[in-house]
Design a protein around this motif. Structure first.
Motif, PDB file in Angstrom:
ATOM      1  N   LEU A 154       4.407  -4.542 -13.263  1.00 28.59           N
ATOM      2  CA  LEU A 154       3.919  -3.709 -12.160  1.00 28.59           C
ATOM      3  C   LEU A 154       4.726  -3.901 -10.882  1.00 28.59           C
ATOM      4  O   LEU A 154       4.706  -3.053  -9.994  1.00 28.59           O
ATOM      5  CB  LEU A 154       2.445  -4.012 -11.884  1.00 28.59           C
ATOM      6  CG  LEU A 154       1.477  -3.563 -12.971  1.00 28.59           C
ATOM      7  CD1 LEU A 154       0.087  -4.110 -12.699  1.00 28.59           C
ATOM      8  CD2 LEU A 154       1.439  -2.038 -13.059  1.00 28.59           C
ATOM      9  N   GLN A 156      -5.156  -5.174  -2.497  1.00 24.91           N
ATOM     10  CA  GLN A 156      -6.159  -4.433  -3.266  1.00 24.91           C
ATOM     11  C   GLN A 156      -5.873  -4.451  -4.767  1.00 24.91           C
ATOM     12  O   GLN A 156      -6.257  -3.545  -5.484  1.00 24.91           O
ATOM     13  CB  GLN A 156      -6.236  -2.999  -2.745  1.00 24.91           C
ATOM     14  CG  GLN A 156      -6.786  -2.919  -1.324  1.00 24.91           C
ATOM     15  CD  GLN A 156      -6.611  -1.548  -0.717  1.00 24.91           C
ATOM     16  OE1 GLN A 156      -5.499  -1.058  -0.550  1.00 24.91           O
ATOM     17  NE2 GLN A 156      -7.722  -0.914  -0.380  1.00 24.91           N
ATOM     18  N   ARG A 157      -5.221  -5.539  -5.226  1.00 28.79           N
ATOM     19  CA  ARG A 157      -4.952  -5.722  -6.649  1.00 28.79           C
ATOM     20  C   ARG A 157      -5.501  -7.082  -7.085  1.00 28.79           C
ATOM     21  O   ARG A 157      -4.758  -7.985  -7.459  1.00 28.79           O
ATOM     22  CB  ARG A 157      -3.455  -5.651  -6.951  1.00 28.79           C
ATOM     23  CG  ARG A 157      -2.762  -4.421  -6.466  1.00 28.79           C
ATOM     24  CD  ARG A 157      -3.146  -3.158  -7.229  1.00 28.79           C
ATOM     25  NE  ARG A 157      -2.390  -2.043  -6.655  1.00 28.79           N
ATOM     26  CZ  ARG A 157      -2.821  -1.278  -5.660  1.00 28.79           C
ATOM     27  NH1 ARG A 157      -4.022  -1.475  -5.127  1.00 28.79           N
ATOM     28  NH2 ARG A 157      -2.072  -0.309  -5.180  1.00 28.79           N
ATOM     29  N   GLY A 204       1.587  -4.727  -8.192  1.00 23.43           N
ATOM     30  CA  GLY A 204       0.656  -5.660  -8.813  1.00 23.43           C
ATOM     31  C   GLY A 204       0.245  -6.836  -7.958  1.00 23.43           C
ATOM     32  O   GLY A 204      -0.506  -7.705  -8.424  1.00 23.43           O
ATOM     33  N   THR A 205       0.696  -6.890  -6.722  1.00 20.03           N
ATOM     34  CA  THR A 205       0.421  -8.088  -5.931  1.00 20.03           C
ATOM     35  C   THR A 205      -0.180  -7.798  -4.558  1.00 20.03           C
ATOM     36  O   THR A 205      -0.324  -8.711  -3.753  1.00 20.03           O
ATOM     37  CB  THR A 205       1.718  -8.904  -5.730  1.00 20.03           C
ATOM     38  OG1 THR A 205       2.715  -8.078  -5.127  1.00 20.03           O
ATOM     39  CG2 THR A 205       2.236  -9.444  -7.050  1.00 20.03           C
ATOM     40  N   LEU A 214      -3.591   4.268 -10.113  1.00 15.26           N
ATOM     41  CA  LEU A 214      -3.102   4.297  -8.739  1.00 15.26           C
ATOM     42  C   LEU A 214      -2.664   5.703  -8.346  1.00 15.26           C
ATOM     43  O   LEU A 214      -2.935   6.164  -7.231  1.00 15.26           O
ATOM     44  CB  LEU A 214      -1.952   3.305  -8.571  1.00 15.26           C
ATOM     45  CG  LEU A 214      -2.282   1.828  -8.808  1.00 15.26           C
ATOM     46  CD1 LEU A 214      -1.022   0.975  -8.709  1.00 15.26           C
ATOM     47  CD2 LEU A 214      -3.330   1.345  -7.821  1.00 15.26           C
ATOM     48  N   THR A 237      -8.370   0.240  -4.987  1.00 13.37           N
ATOM     49  CA  THR A 237      -8.656  -1.113  -5.430  1.00 13.37           C
ATOM     50  C   THR A 237      -8.753  -1.130  -6.949  1.00 13.37           C
ATOM     51  O   THR A 237      -9.641  -0.495  -7.534  1.00 13.37           O
ATOM     52  CB  THR A 237      -9.981  -1.628  -4.823  1.00 13.37           C
ATOM     53  OG1 THR A 237      -9.905  -1.569  -3.401  1.00 13.37           O
ATOM     54  CG2 THR A 237     -10.255  -3.058  -5.251  1.00 13.37           C
ATOM     55  N   VAL A 238      -7.840  -1.843  -7.585  1.00  9.54           N
ATOM     56  CA  VAL A 238      -7.789  -1.903  -9.048  1.00  9.54           C
ATOM     57  C   VAL A 238      -7.671  -3.357  -9.464  1.00  9.54           C
ATOM     58  O   VAL A 238      -6.678  -4.024  -9.145  1.00  9.54           O
ATOM     59  CB  VAL A 238      -6.598  -1.094  -9.606  1.00  9.54           C
ATOM     60  CG1 VAL A 238      -6.577  -1.178 -11.131  1.00  9.54           C
ATOM     61  CG2 VAL A 238      -6.659   0.357  -9.143  1.00  9.54           C
ATOM     62  N   GLU A 239      -8.687  -3.844 -10.162  1.00  4.24           N
ATOM     63  CA  GLU A 239      -8.629  -5.225 -10.672  1.00  4.24           C
ATOM     64  C   GLU A 239      -7.779  -5.233 -11.934  1.00  4.24           C
ATOM     65  O   GLU A 239      -8.085  -4.543 -12.908  1.00  4.24           O
ATOM     66  CB  GLU A 239     -10.035  -5.734 -10.959  1.00  4.24           C
ATOM     67  CG  GLU A 239     -10.070  -7.216 -11.254  1.00  4.24           C
ATOM     68  CD  GLU A 239     -11.486  -7.756 -11.272  1.00  4.24           C
ATOM     69  OE1 GLU A 239     -11.950  -8.200 -10.202  1.00  4.24           O
ATOM     70  OE2 GLU A 239     -12.124  -7.710 -12.333  1.00  4.24           O
ATOM     71  N   LEU A 240      -6.724  -6.026 -11.915  1.00  7.13           N
ATOM     72  CA  LEU A 240      -5.670  -5.888 -12.906  1.00  7.13           C
ATOM     73  C   LEU A 240      -5.890  -6.667 -14.192  1.00  7.13           C
ATOM     74  O   LEU A 240      -5.644  -6.151 -15.284  1.00  7.13           O
ATOM     75  CB  LEU A 240      -4.337  -6.332 -12.290  1.00  7.13           C
ATOM     76  CG  LEU A 240      -3.872  -5.572 -11.054  1.00  7.13           C
ATOM     77  CD1 LEU A 240      -2.572  -6.169 -10.531  1.00  7.13           C
ATOM     78  CD2 LEU A 240      -3.711  -4.092 -11.354  1.00  7.13           C
ATOM     79  N   VAL A 287      -2.598   1.178 -15.351  1.00  4.99           N
ATOM     80  CA  VAL A 287      -2.719   0.857 -13.927  1.00  4.99           C
ATOM     81  C   VAL A 287      -1.963   1.876 -13.086  1.00  4.99           C
ATOM     82  O   VAL A 287      -2.481   2.372 -12.067  1.00  4.99           O
ATOM     83  CB  VAL A 287      -2.203  -0.562 -13.641  1.00  4.99           C
ATOM     84  CG1 VAL A 287      -2.156  -0.828 -12.131  1.00  4.99           C
ATOM     85  CG2 VAL A 287      -3.083  -1.605 -14.326  1.00  4.99           C
TER      86      VAL A 287
END
Length: 312
Positions: free
Chosen positions: A80, A88-89, A84-85, A49, A55-58, A45
């Motif tokens: 993260l 765009q996560r 991570g929050t 970034l 936009t990264v789906e975690l 991840v």
């Protein structure tokens, strides 16, 4: 030797910019047989970034017994930190319990995962399409009340391994049911990779007729038959500007064995570069990331662009 670059030939019929919705850490890894260490996922991840992906789906807050690969969702978010929050996560949640877990970790973007067919709804969610909508209704309502952004995935929009071709009207109905819950965005999924450009156009026409415009739609194509990029470009020519992709072409679906990898982010970026469409990512860094992740998984990336630019 100078790296080959695509000739830039802008197409005035395409959007000026495209949002790449990166699904590698979740959809890309969920079908891996060996569980990837959470530290590797977090580094994946971070590298995405750093390459400029916004936009990264975690991950997915599903029970570990359903998808063992994603049983470390809380630990990943912790590793993260603030990265991570953000809005765009996004993370996938299957039900209210999954939503509770996500909200407890400060997640502010969620996704739900519905189906256009009864067979896949039963295989994936153990309930009918109508029952799944009923299950998702309180999830969406509570997420919106908490100020979260909500995406609705609809799978099997073009074909189903049990039912065959899926009628467009049936897909539109399933999509409308989820969007009527108040979701912010719809992702139409070609889960087994059987879509073709004409089919894509007809589905977009059907969704538009139901009041779901291209400004609300993302496209999610698998490359089983080598059609993911051509289908994506068709959607872009119709005004869609959100594209799901997976760095290195990772991906599949644990409930549909004929579903192979997603559209590779690098392949998408190469095409967008040649078309003069802005996307905000660094192709060299993406390729480096894919080569690194391929090393973690013990096999080469299926992305043509990764192979061409890395010499692998």
């Amino acid at each position: 030797m100078t790296r080959t670059l695509p000739m830039v030939e802008p197409d005035p019929d395409l959007p000026e910019s495209v949002t790449i919705y990166e699904v590698g850490p979740r959809d890309g890894l969920q079908n891996e047989k060996s569980v990837v260490p959470v530290e590797v996922k977090a580094e994946f991840v971070r590298r995405l970034l750093a390459a400029g992906l916004q936009t990264v789906e975690l991950t997915s807050f599903v029970p570990a017994k359903w998808v063992p690969q994603l049983g470390d969702a809380e630990e990943l978010i912790d590793l993260l930190g603030s990265a991570g929050t953000g809005r765009q996560r996004p993370v996938l949640v299957p039900n209210e319990r999954g939503l509770d877990r996500a909200l407890e970790k400060g997640v502010s973007s969620i996704a739900i995962f519905g189906s256009a067919t009864e067979s896949f709804a039963q295989a994936n969610l153990n309930r009918s399409v109508a029952e799944s909508v009923q299950m998702f209704a309180p999830v969406v309502a509570r997420a919106l009340d908490a100020g979260a952004w909500v995406r609705a995935y609809v799978s099997m929009c073009f074909g189903d391994p049990w039912e065959g071709p899926v009628p467009v009207d049936q897909v539109v109905d399933s999509c409308s049911r989820l969007m009527d819950l108040g979701c912010d965005q719809l992702s139409i999924g070609d889960t087994i990779g059987v879509a073709t450009p004409g089919h894509v156009q007809r589905l977009l026409d059907g969704l538009d007729g139901a009041g779901i415009g291209v400004d609300q739609i993302g496209v999610h194509f698998h490359d089983t038959y080598g059609q993911a990029l051509s289908n994506t470009l068709t959607a872009l020519s119709r005004g869609v500007s959100v594209v799901d992709a997976s760095t290195g072409g990772l991906g599949g679906c644990p409930y549909a064995k004929s579903a192979t990898g997603n559209l590779a982010t690098e392949d998408l970026v190469w095409a967008l570069d040649g078309l003069g469409v802005e996307h905000g990512t660094d192709l060299d860094m993406l390729v480096e990331t894919s080569v690194w992740m391929a090393g973690q998984l013990g096999r080469p990336s299926p992305s043509r662009v990764v192979k061409a630019l890395s010499g692998t």
